[in-house]
Design a protein around this motif. Structure first.
Motif, PDB file in Angstrom:
ATOM      1  N   ARG A  24       0.469  -2.646   1.460  1.00 35.92           N
ATOM      2  CA  ARG A  24      -0.444  -1.964   1.481  1.00 35.92           C
ATOM      3  C   ARG A  24      -1.224  -2.574  -0.111  1.00 35.92           C
ATOM      4  O   ARG A  24      -2.290  -3.060   0.254  1.00 35.92           O
ATOM      5  CB  ARG A  24      -0.101  -0.287   1.695  1.00 35.92           C
ATOM      6  N   LEU A  25      -0.479  -2.452  -0.711  1.00 32.24           N
ATOM      7  CA  LEU A  25      -0.817  -2.493  -2.111  1.00 32.24           C
ATOM      8  C   LEU A  25      -1.056  -4.437  -2.436  1.00 32.24           C
ATOM      9  O   LEU A  25      -2.363  -4.959  -2.936  1.00 32.24           O
ATOM     10  CB  LEU A  25       0.619  -2.131  -3.521  1.00 32.24           C
ATOM     11  N   PHE A  26      -0.297  -5.374  -1.524  1.00 29.67           N
ATOM     12  CA  PHE A  26      -0.783  -6.285  -1.478  1.00 29.67           C
ATOM     13  C   PHE A  26      -2.011  -6.582  -1.210  1.00 29.67           C
ATOM     14  O   PHE A  26      -2.739  -6.769  -1.694  1.00 29.67           O
ATOM     15  CB  PHE A  26       0.565  -7.362  -1.440  1.00 29.67           C
ATOM     16  N   ALA A  27      -2.409  -5.896  -0.202  1.00 32.96           N
ATOM     17  CA  ALA A  27      -3.401  -6.002   0.855  1.00 32.96           C
ATOM     18  C   ALA A  27      -4.523  -5.590  -0.080  1.00 32.96           C
ATOM     19  O   ALA A  27      -5.807  -6.207  -0.027  1.00 32.96           O
ATOM     20  CB  ALA A  27      -3.421  -5.666   2.002  1.00 32.96           C
ATOM     21  N   GLU A  28      -4.287  -4.710  -0.656  1.00 33.89           N
ATOM     22  CA  GLU A  28      -5.489  -4.082  -0.913  1.00 33.89           C
ATOM     23  C   GLU A  28      -5.503  -5.287  -2.316  1.00 33.89           C
ATOM     24  O   GLU A  28      -7.153  -5.004  -3.072  1.00 33.89           O
ATOM     25  CB  GLU A  28      -4.975  -2.894  -2.211  1.00 33.89           C
ATOM     26  N   ASP A  29      -4.797  -5.502  -3.338  1.00 33.13           N
ATOM     27  CA  ASP A  29      -5.455  -6.610  -4.406  1.00 33.13           C
ATOM     28  C   ASP A  29      -5.564  -7.995  -4.068  1.00 33.13           C
ATOM     29  O   ASP A  29      -5.766  -8.616  -4.342  1.00 33.13           O
ATOM     30  CB  ASP A  29      -3.986  -6.993  -5.066  1.00 33.13           C
ATOM     31  N   LEU A  84       2.637  -1.828  13.417  1.00 31.68           N
ATOM     32  CA  LEU A  84       1.584  -1.855  14.018  1.00 31.68           C
ATOM     33  C   LEU A  84       0.218  -1.065  13.013  1.00 31.68           C
ATOM     34  O   LEU A  84      -1.338  -1.074  13.297  1.00 31.68           O
ATOM     35  CB  LEU A  84       1.365  -0.729  15.409  1.00 31.68           C
ATOM     36  N   ASP A  85       0.744   0.048  12.173  1.00 29.13           N
ATOM     37  CA  ASP A  85      -0.433   1.398  11.652  1.00 29.13           C
ATOM     38  C   ASP A  85      -0.587  -0.006  10.387  1.00 29.13           C
ATOM     39  O   ASP A  85      -2.125  -0.190  10.138  1.00 29.13           O
ATOM     40  CB  ASP A  85       0.440   2.260  11.179  1.00 29.13           C
ATOM     41  N   LEU A  86      -0.297  -1.372   9.788  1.00 30.77           N
ATOM     42  CA  LEU A  86      -0.539  -1.719   8.564  1.00 30.77           C
ATOM     43  C   LEU A  86      -1.468  -3.138   9.360  1.00 30.77           C
ATOM     44  O   LEU A  86      -2.326  -3.434   8.524  1.00 30.77           O
ATOM     45  CB  LEU A  86       0.340  -2.569   8.292  1.00 30.77           C
ATOM     46  N   GLU A  87      -0.954  -3.271  10.619  1.00 30.32           N
ATOM     47  CA  GLU A  87      -1.652  -4.159  10.899  1.00 30.32           C
ATOM     48  C   GLU A  87      -3.215  -3.856  11.383  1.00 30.32           C
ATOM     49  O   GLU A  87      -4.298  -4.427  10.909  1.00 30.32           O
ATOM     50  CB  GLU A  87      -1.264  -4.712  12.628  1.00 30.32           C
ATOM     51  N   LYS A  88      -3.876  -2.486  11.682  1.00 30.75           N
ATOM     52  CA  LYS A  88      -5.213  -2.047  12.386  1.00 30.75           C
ATOM     53  C   LYS A  88      -5.435  -1.265  10.251  1.00 30.75           C
ATOM     54  O   LYS A  88      -6.781  -1.564  10.343  1.00 30.75           O
ATOM     55  CB  LYS A  88      -4.228  -0.369  12.507  1.00 30.75           C
ATOM     56  N   THR A  89      -5.094  -0.629   9.746  1.00 33.66           N
ATOM     57  CA  THR A  89      -5.273  -0.429   8.211  1.00 33.66           C
ATOM     58  C   THR A  89      -5.110  -1.177   6.657  1.00 33.66           C
ATOM     59  O   THR A  89      -6.239  -1.391   6.339  1.00 33.66           O
ATOM     60  CB  THR A  89      -4.160   0.823   7.653  1.00 33.66           C
ATOM     61  N   HIS A  90      -4.667  -2.102   7.367  1.00 29.77           N
ATOM     62  CA  HIS A  90      -4.651  -3.491   5.861  1.00 29.77           C
ATOM     63  C   HIS A  90      -4.581  -4.743   6.916  1.00 29.77           C
ATOM     64  O   HIS A  90      -4.786  -5.279   5.854  1.00 29.77           O
ATOM     65  CB  HIS A  90      -3.555  -3.094   5.479  1.00 29.77           C
ATOM     66  N   GLY A  91      -4.824  -4.804   7.889  1.00 27.70           N
ATOM     67  CA  GLY A  91      -4.981  -6.444   7.819  1.00 27.70           C
ATOM     68  C   GLY A  91      -3.500  -7.551   7.971  1.00 27.70           C
ATOM     69  O   GLY A  91      -3.236  -8.785   8.118  1.00 27.70           O
ATOM     70  N   VAL A  92      -2.489  -6.873   7.698  1.00 28.79           N
ATOM     71  CA  VAL A  92      -1.200  -6.848   7.874  1.00 28.79           C
ATOM     72  C   VAL A  92      -0.617  -8.056   9.227  1.00 28.79           C
ATOM     73  O   VAL A  92      -0.307  -7.438  10.300  1.00 28.79           O
ATOM     74  CB  VAL A  92      -0.408  -5.820   7.996  1.00 28.79           C
ATOM     75  N   ARG A  93      -0.064  -8.843   9.120  1.00 32.38           N
ATOM     76  CA  ARG A  93       0.309  -9.683  10.418  1.00 32.38           C
ATOM     77  C   ARG A  93       1.561  -9.435  10.698  1.00 32.38           C
ATOM     78  O   ARG A  93       2.380  -9.407   9.696  1.00 32.38           O
ATOM     79  CB  ARG A  93       0.036 -11.458   9.844  1.00 32.38           C
ATOM     80  N   ARG A  94       1.910  -8.930  11.960  1.00 38.19           N
ATOM     81  CA  ARG A  94       3.435  -9.191  11.826  1.00 38.19           C
ATOM     82  C   ARG A  94       4.062  -9.799  13.310  1.00 38.19           C
ATOM     83  O   ARG A  94       3.576 -11.462  13.750  1.00 38.19           O
ATOM     84  CB  ARG A  94       3.159  -7.478  13.142  1.00 38.19           C
ATOM     85  N   TYR A  95       5.049 -10.288  12.489  1.00 39.46           N
ATOM     86  CA  TYR A  95       6.122 -11.454  13.184  1.00 39.46           C
ATOM     87  C   TYR A  95       7.435 -11.159  13.464  1.00 39.46           C
ATOM     88  O   TYR A  95       8.334  -9.765  12.351  1.00 39.46           O
ATOM     89  CB  TYR A  95       6.180 -12.412  12.076  1.00 39.46           C
TER      90      TYR A  95
END
Length: 260
Positions: free
Chosen positions: A32-37, A54-65
């Motif tokens: 969350r913090l890195f994406a917001e940064d 899955l939530d982080l992908e939706k809320t912060h655009g985090v790619r899942r691997y």
């Protein structure tokens, strides 16, 4: 720094962060913090379909691997995908505890050798694998404004500093991770890669569905008696932003009331 490395210094570009470990505590807080940064962020776990990812992908655009960080081929594939999808890696967080459930609280006379080996493999060996891949990529980066090509952070535990009774396998793994981090720091920091080992001497109280913070074994957090993963993430970001003239290697985090 070599003359060629100094000549390659460039203005800062968008950071690319990879967090290996997919839990709702430190890993999620870092994502969350890195994406917001403003970073492009990837997060890897054996099961990338966890609710938190899955939530982080939706809320912060985090790619899942998907990645088994204890398997060399899986780790190598992960880093290829991250570079393909996100770009040149500049920040790695290895946040894997590594303990298998059956090893917790076992006396040395009771501990199953296979479980002890799995703990070592999941923790220290996985740190070696992802650290190796990250270093290979970061050495190709240009130096940023702080004199860095990248940052590698290893989450560790108080067992890295003191071996507790009935915790031999975990203490072994944590000490091994510390030794790896020390070796990497002496080898790579003169070449522009900041290495940090962060033992967390506390239970980590992550936010539950009802809004309280707690730990599965330590209960509900009261009066900041547990480490807050959001504050740990803030420390990690600070480590990444440090100037090379004052790089911290080992930062021990503990609550104000922790007995040590």
């Amino acid at each position: 720094m070599t003359q060629s490395e100094n000549r390659d210094t460039q203005p800062s570009v968008q950071d690319v962060a990879l967090i290996v470990g997919g839990g709702p505590g430190i890993s999620a807080s870092c994502a969350r913090l890195f994406a917001e940064d403003g970073m492009r962020v990837g997060m890897a776990a054996r099961n990338p379909d966890k609710a938190v990812m899955l939530d982080l992908e939706k809320t912060h655009g985090v790619r899942r691997y998907a990645c088994d960080a204890s398997e060399p081929a899986s780790v190598e594939q992960l880093f290829k995908h991250v570079v393909r999808d996100l770009g040149s890696l500049t920040l790695l967080v290895h946040n894997i505890d590594g303990r298998v459930p059956g090893i917790v609280g076992k006396k040395i006379t009771e501990a199953d050798p296979g479980m002890a080996f799995d703990t070592l493999r999941n923790s220290a060996f996985s740190a070696f694998l992802v650290g190796q891949q990250a270093a290979q990529l970061m050495l190709e980066n240009n130096l940023n404004a702080n004199g860095a090509k990248g940052t590698i952070i290893f989450t560790n535990a108080s067992a890295a500093l003191k071996g507790f009774p009935s915790s031999g396998a975990f203490a072994m793994a944590c000490h091994a991770k510390s030794g790896l981090a020390q070796s990497m720091a002496r080898e790579l920091m003169p070449r522009g890669i900041h290495i940090a080992n962060v033992p967390i001497d506390a239970a980590i109280g992550w936010t539950q569905e009802d809004g309280t913070r707690g730990h599965r074994r330590a209960g509900t957090a009261v009066d900041d008696n547990m480490a807050d993963p959001a504050q740990i993430a803030d420390t990690y970001l600070h480590l990444h932003r440090q100037h090379r003239s004052t790089w911290a290697f080992e930062v021990v985090l503990r609550p104000w009331i922790e007995k040590w």
